[in-house]
Design a protein around this motif. Structure first.
Motif, short mmCIF file in Angstrom:
data_model
loop_
_atom_site.label_atom_id
_atom_site.label_comp_id
_atom_site.label_asym_id
_atom_site.label_seq_id
_atom_site.Cartn_x
_atom_site.Cartn_y
_atom_site.Cartn_z
N SER A 110 -2.22 2.57 4.68
CA SER A 110 -0.91 1.94 4.75
C SER A 110 -0.88 0.89 5.85
O SER A 110 -1.53 1.02 6.89
CB SER A 110 0.17 2.99 5.02
N VAL A 286 11.02 2.60 -3.39
CA VAL A 286 9.57 2.49 -3.25
C VAL A 286 8.99 3.88 -3.06
O VAL A 286 9.55 4.71 -2.34
CB VAL A 286 9.20 1.61 -2.05
N ASP A 287 7.86 4.14 -3.71
CA ASP A 287 7.10 5.36 -3.43
C ASP A 287 6.01 5.00 -2.42
O ASP A 287 5.19 4.11 -2.68
CB ASP A 287 6.48 5.92 -4.70
N GLU A 288 6.01 5.68 -1.27
CA GLU A 288 5.10 5.34 -0.19
C GLU A 288 4.33 6.58 0.27
O GLU A 288 4.62 7.16 1.33
CB GLU A 288 5.85 4.71 0.98
N SER A 292 4.82 4.34 6.08
CA SER A 292 5.07 2.93 6.38
C SER A 292 5.49 2.83 7.83
O SER A 292 5.69 3.82 8.52
CB SER A 292 6.18 2.38 5.48
N ARG A 309 -4.23 6.49 -3.64
CA ARG A 309 -2.80 6.23 -3.63
C ARG A 309 -2.49 4.99 -2.83
O ARG A 309 -3.19 4.64 -1.87
CB ARG A 309 -2.05 7.43 -3.04
N ARG A 310 -1.38 4.35 -3.20
CA ARG A 310 -0.88 3.20 -2.46
C ARG A 310 0.61 3.05 -2.74
O ARG A 310 1.16 3.72 -3.60
CB ARG A 310 -1.64 1.93 -2.84
N SER A 311 1.25 2.18 -2.01
CA SER A 311 2.68 1.94 -2.19
C SER A 311 2.95 1.42 -3.60
O SER A 311 2.21 0.59 -4.12
CB SER A 311 3.17 0.94 -1.14
N VAL A 313 6.26 -0.05 -5.87
CA VAL A 313 7.65 -0.45 -5.97
C VAL A 313 8.16 -0.05 -7.36
O VAL A 313 7.68 -0.54 -8.38
CB VAL A 313 7.83 -1.96 -5.75
N HIS A 354 7.13 10.70 -2.61
CA HIS A 354 7.40 10.09 -1.30
C HIS A 354 8.36 8.90 -1.47
O HIS A 354 8.11 7.81 -0.98
CB HIS A 354 6.10 9.64 -0.63
N ARG A 356 11.41 6.36 -1.15
CA ARG A 356 12.28 5.81 -0.11
C ARG A 356 13.26 4.83 -0.74
O ARG A 356 12.86 3.87 -1.39
CB ARG A 356 11.46 5.09 0.97
N GLU A 358 15.48 1.98 0.17
CA GLU A 358 15.50 1.12 1.34
C GLU A 358 16.90 1.02 1.92
O GLU A 358 17.88 0.79 1.20
CB GLU A 358 14.96 -0.27 1.00
#
Length: 481
Positions: A110, A286-288, A292, A309-311, A313, A354, A356, A358
């Protein structure tokens, strides 16, 4: 090489020995250490700790697939796991949906962590002090919670969880990672059996135990409990609402489970239509999984199929952008896995864990206000002509997965707002509401300036949620009807 990755590699060797080179298999080894301190009647009544290493195997041979698991990690236990899984595969029905194995790929880091880029080792952001916290460390937070409640009856828990995991498959993918979480969830209760009880709640998750302040949480729960006394009855109707982060967490959880679920989307059981403006322009989700800078709480850097895995949107400025996939749903959709495989994703679909929502770029209110109101919700309350402030939802159940109509109850504090001021407590109510509709274009009047990281009650999901000011919420009765 970690102990977990060594075990995974040994299972892969056994598969090649017993099933041959043509067999495809993937192995997940997970060591989980959970420690929990529970309290009730304002006193600790239980300290428990559990450390378990589990091995899960999925094997595909001759066009057939079977899975198995064990907690016996010695040579005999691993051999027995491979033998019985191979035997099960040979008598299983053909598996036309098998999507193959993840090819070797480096893990992502991240932007919220040092060394941004790619790696193949352990996760960043792992707090050793939390992983090795003892009962006294958790008890100190419980004591602070109880003391801050000022004599009100309290109950809840403080927990720490540390996970070390590894993945290997017969295609050559081999990765490992670690994650840790601390969480506290407590209530304070005011009133009496004759006059009626009122509960207030405070919850928080963090990537380290030092981020949990029991005194702050205890004071918040107590303030809510004291303010919730003598509630008035409310008639059914559509009400403007301010949802505090605990209630918003339920929205995110159901959106992840039913809305952004790639299997549901492929089967046309999801409301999601990527490319369409289905939400208010203020909404970005966003799934993070790697954390972050805003929410530094990384999870494992790979999923149960070894996909990095990665962020991701899911919604940007109100426009639905994506759904979550494992390899099975991705193959059906003609897409790529987004790294959301789990032990249950082939059955229940891949889910973001995960999420979020915003927060706005508005600074969190520091002005004086009722302590029972979350700080980020106070500016939103001030804008409400007549409506409700809702702390929490519970017992929510989906009535229609496609439109995501949910019914449930409020909990732990509801208040009537008039002309921007709290005027009275309100009894718990039942609601029936489409969650996407509540967040639809023109329906979001405001978003709080701070996201709160909250634990999921029954799993390892984490949700970062701000307060929300919504144009309408359908109250269909009181808590008894």
């Amino acid at each position: 090489m970690s102990a977990e990755l060594d075990v995974a590699a040994r299972v892969v060797e056994l598969i090649r020995e017993l099933a041959g080179r043509e067999a495809e298999a993937e192995v997940v080894v997970r060591n989980e250490a959970e420690a929990l301190t529970r309290f009730a009647n304002s006193a600790i009544h239980q300290n428990v700790a559990d450390v378990t290493t589990g091995v899960r195997l999925r094997l595909h041979t001759g066009g057939r697939t079977a899975g198995g698991s064990t907690t016996v990690t010695g040579p005999d236990g691993l051999r027995a796991l491979v033998e019985r899984t191979l035997a099960a595969a040979r008598v299983s029905p053909p598996d036309a949906s098998w999507a193959g194995l993840t090819r070797p790929a480096a893990l992502h880091v991240s932007a919220g962590h040092p060394g941004s880029g790619e790696h193949s080792g352990l996760s960043f952001g792992f707090d050793e002090a939390t992983a090795h916290a003892d009962p006294a460390d958790r008890a100190a937070r419980v004591r602070d919670f109880v003391d801050a409640a000022g004599g009100l009856e309290t109950a809840g828990y403080c927990r720490t969880v540390a996970v070390a995991a590894a993945f290997a498959n017969t295609a050559g993918q081999a990765v490992e990672g670690r994650t840790v979480e601390a969480a506290m969830d407590g209530i304070a209760r005011s009133g009496s059996a004759s006059a009626g009880f009122a509960d207030g709640v405070a919850r928080l998750a963090a990537s380290r135990l030092s981020g949990i302040d029991g005194a702050v949480l205890g004071a918040r729960a107590a303030a809510k409990a004291r303010a919730a006394g003598q509630p008035a009855e409310l008639p059914p109707g559509s009400y403007e609402v301010v949802l505090e982060p605990d209630a918003v967490k339920d929205l995110l959880e159901n959106l992840a489970t039913f809305g952004f679920n790639g299997k549901a989307w492929v089967q046309r059981q999801s409301f999601a239509e990527p490319g369409r403006a289905q939400f208010d322009p203020a909404v970005t989700i966003v799934d993070e999984p790697l954390g972050s800078r805003a929410e530094p709480a990384p999870g494992l850097p790979f999923d149960d199929e070894g996909t990095p895995r990665r962020s991701l949107v899911l919604v940007r400025d109100g426009v639905t952008r994506a759904v979550t996939h494992d390899r099975t749903s991705a193959a059906e959709a003609g897409a790529e896995s987004t790294g959301h495989a789990s032990p249950y994703s082939r059955s229940w679909g891949p889910q973001a864990t995960h999420l979020r929502l915003e927060a706005s770029d508005t600074a969190v209110s520091t002005a004086d206000g009722p302590a029972a109101i979350a700080a980020s919700a106070r500016p939103l309350v001030a804008r409400v002509a007549r409506g409700l402030l809702i702390t929490d939802f519970w017992y929510t159940r989906v009535l229609d997965p496609k439109s995501l109509v949910v019914t449930g109850l409020t909990r732990n504090g509801v208040w009537l707002i008039e002309n921007g001021e709290i005027v009275s407590a309100v009894g718990n109510v039942r609601f029936t509401q489409s969650y996407p509709q509540a967040l639809g274009p023109g329906r979001v009047h405001g978003i709080g300036g701070e996201s709160v990281l909250l634990p999921e009650s029954w799993g390892r999901a984490r949700y970062a949620a701000p307060a929300l000011h919504l144009a309408g919420w359908n109250v269909t009765g009181n808590a008894s009807g």
